[in-house]
Design a protein around this motif. Structure first.
Motif, short mmCIF file in Angstrom:
data_model
loop_
_atom_site.label_atom_id
_atom_site.label_comp_id
_atom_site.label_asym_id
_atom_site.label_seq_id
_atom_site.Cartn_x
_atom_site.Cartn_y
_atom_site.Cartn_z
N LYS A 96 0.81 -1.22 0.00
CA LYS A 96 0.00 0.00 0.00
C LYS A 96 0.84 1.27 0.00
N ASN A 97 2.18 1.13 0.09
CA ASN A 97 3.08 2.29 0.04
C ASN A 97 2.80 3.26 1.20
N VAL A 98 2.47 2.71 2.37
CA VAL A 98 2.18 3.57 3.52
C VAL A 98 3.07 3.27 4.72
N ILE A 99 3.90 2.25 4.61
CA ILE A 99 4.63 1.77 5.79
C ILE A 99 5.82 2.67 6.09
N ASN A 100 6.17 2.74 7.37
CA ASN A 100 7.32 3.49 7.83
C ASN A 100 8.56 2.59 7.78
N PRO A 101 9.55 2.89 6.96
CA PRO A 101 10.72 2.02 6.84
C PRO A 101 11.85 2.37 7.83
N VAL A 118 7.56 15.80 6.16
CA VAL A 118 7.22 14.53 5.51
C VAL A 118 7.28 13.44 6.59
N LEU A 119 6.12 13.11 7.15
CA LEU A 119 6.04 12.11 8.21
C LEU A 119 5.06 11.02 7.81
N THR A 120 5.36 9.79 8.17
CA THR A 120 4.52 8.66 7.77
C THR A 120 3.28 8.55 8.64
N GLY A 175 -0.74 10.83 6.24
CA GLY A 175 0.69 10.54 6.29
C GLY A 175 1.32 10.44 4.92
N ALA A 176 2.63 10.65 4.88
CA ALA A 176 3.38 10.55 3.62
C ALA A 176 3.46 9.10 3.16
N LYS A 177 3.55 8.91 1.86
CA LYS A 177 3.79 7.59 1.31
C LYS A 177 5.21 7.13 1.66
N THR A 178 5.40 5.83 1.65
CA THR A 178 6.74 5.29 1.93
C THR A 178 7.76 5.88 0.96
#
Length: 496
Positions: free
Chosen positions: A289-294, A330-332, A341-344
């Motif tokens: 989903k391109n939403v995760i915090n790496p 830019v924060l997740t 939230g920002a995209k990954t």
């Protein structure tokens, strides 16, 4: 491409052009997205690395390999000695062991290292307290050795194994890490007030090894008090070293103090191989989903860079992460909500854009190489000056009451080298009676002591067990020994 051993004892595979080989396992669920973001940032930071991509986890289980770790992955790790991995799933219904645990066990990564620090713009009840500590967890022994037995249909046993050798390795590592990171205090957290032999081994080794590090303040703390103090005043801790299960629990607690598992990096370090991974799981509901915090995987890579002694690149990336968080543009979604939230990929690009920037308030600690403990790889054989067999605990299954079982065992022991001293049930003496009110199960420990003045023989123990076995079902024997005049066993609750 030779294998190089650094002055600090680490083995690294270095290419002809000076790059260091890393085995990369993308993992399951959100793992590939986190790894992809991390590799892009490493490339942008010009980290001198070359990668071998290998499989482990759910995709391997589905192919029918019960360990979840194929031979090609094992071979790559044996070559590179360094692993960067995403979270691995242990599916329900197929596969056997956790692939994560398999990797740690295969390569004797005895030290689990989890740094915990306050991060800018990650709000918690502890914001502003300056939390900055490291939990160093023994990663191989203890209850997590996984040696279990169903001793009766209603009573299960897990063996808690803690060795002098295992304790010395993890304690020395904790002190060396404190020196490498400029830390001044090491706490050792154990439950040695109750488990005086097993957890007590860690405490005794800690107190012995601490004398070799006079520059580091050493304190022992009971583990439940450590949990209490971590919640009450976490900023008092610098390095916390502990046994396996204690460390599993306390390290998750400490992650919660600074924002949760999305910000929790870790390393599993042995004398041959080091594995770097986020603490969090595969979170399949967020996958793709391109939403995760790496961040947790990325900070694990920063730990990896410091381990392989690429300090400048590690500092460059950590500063960029801190600057990005501190700037707050830019924060997740795990920080500000997934609806805004920002995209990954956006977060990854922001960190890349901020390479070379330094945060105004957050500080990056100065690091130097951690020196790995140099302990003989030979099997540890600890020799006592004197030892003797003084008795035996025979564990039996019985539906008799203690006042019936006791006389029956005393009769069976007549003519043997032993006398029945007591019977316990779940650790509490029930025969001879103490006056307590005990809820019984069908699992009794029957303690027999040698009647002679010298030492019992092993054949005497065999004779005793045969006598007991002529009437009762037994499932375990523990020979009671004295080492250097001290008993190598503890008393039951209520035993005199």
């Amino acid at each position: 491409m030779p294998l190089v051993t650094t002055e600090s004892g680490k083995k690294l595979f270095v290419t002809e052009d000076g790059r260091k080989l890393v085995t990369v396992i993308p993992g399951d669920g959100i793992g590939p997205e986190c790894i992809d973001a991390t590799l892009k940032i490493l490339e942008a930071a010009k980290a001198p690395l070359v990668f071998e991509i290998r499989e482990a986890g759910a995709s391997v289980f589905k192919k029918g390999l019960a360990s979840g770790v194929p031979q090609e992955t094992i071979d790559s790790i044996r070559k590179s000695r360094i692993v960067l991995k995403g979270p691995l799933e242990t599916p329900v219904g197929y596969g056997e062991k956790s692939a994560n645990v398999t990797l740690r066990k295969l390569f004797e990564t005895y030290a689990n290292v989890r740094p915990v620090r306050e991060l800018p713009n990650v709000p918690t009840p502890y914001s502003g307290r300056g939390i900055d500590l490291v939990v160093v967890r023994e990663n191989v022994e203890d209850l997590y050795a996984g040696i279990e037995h169903q001793q009766t249909p209603g009573v299960a046993q897990t063996l808690k194994l803690i060795s002098d050798k295992g304790s010395e390795k993890i304690v020395r590592f904790a002190f060396e890490l404190a020196r490498a990171e400029g830390r001044k205090r090491v706490h050792c957290a154990t439950k040695s007030n109750i488990m005086k032999l097993s957890e007590g081994t860690m405490k005794r080794v800690f107190e012995r090894v601490a004398q070799e590090y006079p520059d580091i303040e050493a304190q022992h703390i009971i583990v439940d008090n450590a949990a209490h103090q971590l919640v009450k005043r976490p900023e008092q801790f610098d390095v916390l070293v502990t046994t396996n299960m204690n460390g599993d629990i306390l390290s998750d607690l400490t992650s919660g103090l600074v924002g949760g598992l999305g910000f929790a990096p870790s390393a599993n370090i042995g004398n041959e191989v080091a594995i770097f991974e986020a603490v969090h799981g595969s979170a399949p509901k967020y996958a793709g989903k391109n939403v995760i915090n790496p961040t947790a995987v990325l900070l694990s890579a920063v730990m990896m860079l410091r381990y392989i002694e690429e300090f400048a690149v590690a500092e460059l990336i950590e500063n960029a992460v801190l600057y990005t968080l501190e700037e707050g543009k830019v924060l997740t979604g795990d920080i500000v909500g997934y609806d805004r939230g920002a995209k990954t990929t956006e977060y990854t690009d922001a960190i890349i854009a901020n390479l070379g920037q330094k945060p105004r308030n957050a500080q990056v600690r100065s690091y130097r190489a951690v020196k790995l403990p140099q302990i003989s790889p030979e099997p540890a054989y600890v020799k006592a000056r004197s030892r003797r067999i003084v008795g035996a605990d025979v564990f039996v299954e019985s539906d008799l009451l203690p006042e019936q079982l006791g006389p029956a065992l005393e009769e069976l022991a007549e003519g043997s080298a032993f006398r029945l001293k007591m019977i316990s049930n779940r650790g509490t003496q029930v025969y001879p009676p103490t006056g307590g009110l005990i809820d019984l199960v069908d699992h009794y420990r029957c303690r027999f002591l040698y009647k002679g003045d010298g030492e019992a023989r092993q054949e005497d123990v065999v004779d005793l067990v045969q006598r007991v076995g002529s009437r009762f079902r037994w499932m375990q024997i523990e020979v009671l020994q004295e080492f250097d005049g001290e008993p190598g066993f503890t008393k039951a609750q209520g035993e005199d």
